[in-house]
Motif scaffolding. Structure first.
Motif, mmCIF file in Angstrom:
data_model
loop_
_atom_site.group_PDB
_atom_site.id
_atom_site.type_symbol
_atom_site.label_atom_id
_atom_site.label_comp_id
_atom_site.label_asym_id
_atom_site.label_seq_id
_atom_site.Cartn_x
_atom_site.Cartn_y
_atom_site.Cartn_z
ATOM 1 N N ILE A 57 0.763 -1.209 -0.058
ATOM 2 C CA ILE A 57 0.100 -0.023 0.048
ATOM 3 C C ILE A 57 0.787 1.292 -0.036
ATOM 4 O O ILE A 57 1.816 1.120 0.939
ATOM 5 N N HIS A 58 0.495 1.958 -1.210
ATOM 6 C CA HIS A 58 1.478 3.336 -0.914
ATOM 7 C C HIS A 58 0.828 4.404 0.242
ATOM 8 O O HIS A 58 -0.255 4.415 0.541
ATOM 9 N N LYS A 59 1.943 4.963 0.824
ATOM 10 C CA LYS A 59 1.434 5.723 1.981
ATOM 11 C C LYS A 59 0.725 6.707 1.757
ATOM 12 O O LYS A 59 -0.448 7.078 2.539
ATOM 13 N N ASN A 60 0.277 7.261 0.488
ATOM 14 C CA ASN A 60 -0.678 8.341 0.278
ATOM 15 C C ASN A 60 -1.950 7.767 0.041
ATOM 16 O O ASN A 60 -3.042 8.720 0.323
ATOM 17 N N TYR A 61 -2.368 6.528 0.156
ATOM 18 C CA TYR A 61 -3.511 5.762 0.044
ATOM 19 C C TYR A 61 -3.880 4.990 1.137
ATOM 20 O O TYR A 61 -4.771 4.209 1.262
ATOM 21 N N ILE A 62 -3.153 4.954 2.415
ATOM 22 C CA ILE A 62 -3.466 4.455 3.506
ATOM 23 C C ILE A 62 -4.725 4.724 4.286
ATOM 24 O O ILE A 62 -5.494 3.931 4.423
ATOM 25 N N SER A 63 -5.141 6.146 4.315
ATOM 26 C CA SER A 63 -6.297 6.418 4.879
ATOM 27 C C SER A 63 -7.489 6.058 4.165
ATOM 28 O O SER A 63 -8.337 5.542 4.537
ATOM 29 N N ASP A 64 -7.542 6.045 2.616
ATOM 30 C CA ASP A 64 -8.592 5.697 2.113
ATOM 31 C C ASP A 64 -8.843 4.056 1.927
ATOM 32 O O ASP A 64 -9.871 3.436 1.941
ATOM 33 N N PHE A 65 -7.595 3.546 1.903
ATOM 34 C CA PHE A 65 -7.629 2.039 2.021
ATOM 35 C C PHE A 65 -8.368 1.494 3.281
ATOM 36 O O PHE A 65 -9.116 0.528 3.491
ATOM 37 N N ILE A 66 -8.114 2.076 4.551
ATOM 38 C CA ILE A 66 -8.586 1.832 5.601
ATOM 39 C C ILE A 66 -10.128 2.027 5.757
ATOM 40 O O ILE A 66 -10.940 1.280 6.282
ATOM 41 N N LYS A 67 -10.491 3.120 5.295
ATOM 42 C CA LYS A 67 -11.860 3.492 5.273
ATOM 43 C C LYS A 67 -12.591 2.575 4.334
ATOM 44 O O LYS A 67 -13.837 2.357 4.678
ATOM 45 N N THR A 68 -12.033 2.078 3.346
ATOM 46 C CA THR A 68 -13.002 1.202 2.356
ATOM 47 C C THR A 68 -12.861 -0.253 2.941
ATOM 48 O O THR A 68 -13.752 -0.720 2.480
ATOM 49 N N ASN A 69 -11.845 -0.564 3.566
ATOM 50 C CA ASN A 69 -11.874 -2.073 3.882
ATOM 51 C C ASN A 69 -12.083 -2.392 5.321
ATOM 52 O O ASN A 69 -12.266 -3.634 5.687
ATOM 53 N N PHE A 80 3.548 7.428 10.374
ATOM 54 C CA PHE A 80 2.730 8.562 11.021
ATOM 55 C C PHE A 80 1.444 8.586 9.958
ATOM 56 O O PHE A 80 0.549 8.909 10.560
ATOM 57 N N ALA A 81 1.587 8.355 8.842
ATOM 58 C CA ALA A 81 0.431 8.356 7.918
ATOM 59 C C ALA A 81 -0.566 7.114 8.348
ATOM 60 O O ALA A 81 -1.740 7.389 8.735
#
Length: 203
Positions: free
Chosen positions: A108-120, A144-145
Motif C-alpha cells: 500500500i502506498h503511504k498516500n492511500y493508507i487512509s482511503d484503504f482503511i476507510k474502504t476495507n 505517521f500516515a
C-alpha cells in the motif's frame, strides 16, 4: 531606534521558526518499541508495560508491516474468535503459525493508507490491528500516515497495537520481495519464536 526594530523583528522571526519547529516535532514523535515495552516512572508514579498479546492473537484481524525501506504491506484475517484447542498455556505469548503466504501481503502506498482503511475496515466488527515494524524505531512518513489514519477511522471497540514483526512475517515478506516460491515446510523455523499447532477458530 532602527536597530532596535530590526532586532525585534529578528527575534520575532526566530521565535516563530522555533515555534513551528516545536509543533512539527511534537506532532511526529518517533515511536521506540523497546522503550514503550518498559516500565515507566513519571512523577514517582510507576506504570508497568502493556501485557504482550497471547500467541493466538498476535496477528489480530488486520496487520500492517512497515519494511526497512518504509514500504507498507497489509494482510487480513477473516476473524479472530474463540480458540478451540488443548495445549494452550496461560501466559503463552509465542506467535502461532498462521500459514501466511506471499500473496496475502498487499503493498500500500503511504498516500492511500487512509482511503484503504476507510474502504476495507468493517463497521460492524471489532477491528484488532497491529502495526508491525522490521525496526525498533518508527519515524517514517509511512508510520505517521498509518497511525493518523487508524486514529481517525477507529470505531468503538477497535484498537491497535505496535510490535516488532514476527519470524513468520519476516520470512514470508522476504520471499515476496524476492519473488521466490515459498513453502513453509522448507523453512528451518526457530521453534523458540513460533508455535505450530493445529487449531480451529470458532466465530
Amino acid at each position: 531606534m532602527k536597530s532596535a526594530l530590526i532586532g525585534f523583528i529578528t527575534c520575532l522571526f526566530l521565535f516563530n521558526c522555533t515555534k513551528k519547529e516545536e509543533k512539527t516535532v511534537a506532532k511526529n514523535i518517533p515511536y521506540i518499541i523497546s522503550e514503550e515495552n518498559k516500565t515507566k516512572i513519571i512523577n514517582n508514579d510507576t506504570t508497568p508495560p502493556p501485557p504482550k498479546p497471547p500467541g493466538w492473537l498476535v496477528y489480530g484481524t488486520n496487520s500492517f508491516i512497515i519494511d526497512n525501506d518504509s514500504t507498507v504491506y497489509y494482510s487480513q484475517r477473516k476473524e479472530v474468535g474463540r480458540i478451540c484447542i488443548s495445549g494452550i498455556e496461560e501466559g503463552d505469548t509465542i506467535p502461532y503459525f498462521i500459514d501466511l503466504q506471499p500473496k496475502d501481503l498487499i503493498e500500500i502506498h503511504k498516500n492511500y493508507i487512509s482511503d484503504f482503511i476507510k474502504t476495507n475496515y468493517k463497521t460492524d466488527f471489532k477491528n484488532i490491528t497491529f502495526i508491525c515494524s522490521k525496526t525498533n524505531t518508527l519515524k517514517s512518513k509511512s508510520f505517521f500516515a498509518l497511525q493518523n489514519a487508524l486514529k481517525s477511522n477507529t470505531q468503538k471497540g477497535d484498537f491497535y497495537h505496535i510490535r516488532r514483526t514476527t519470524q513468520e512475517e519476516d520470512t514470508v515478506l522476504k520471499y515476496k520481495k524476492n519473488n521466490k516460491y515459498y513453502d513453509s515446510e522448507d523453512i528451518k523455523w526457530d521453534k523458540t519464536k513460533i508455535k505450530f499447532l493445529n487449531y480451529k477458530i470458532k466465530a
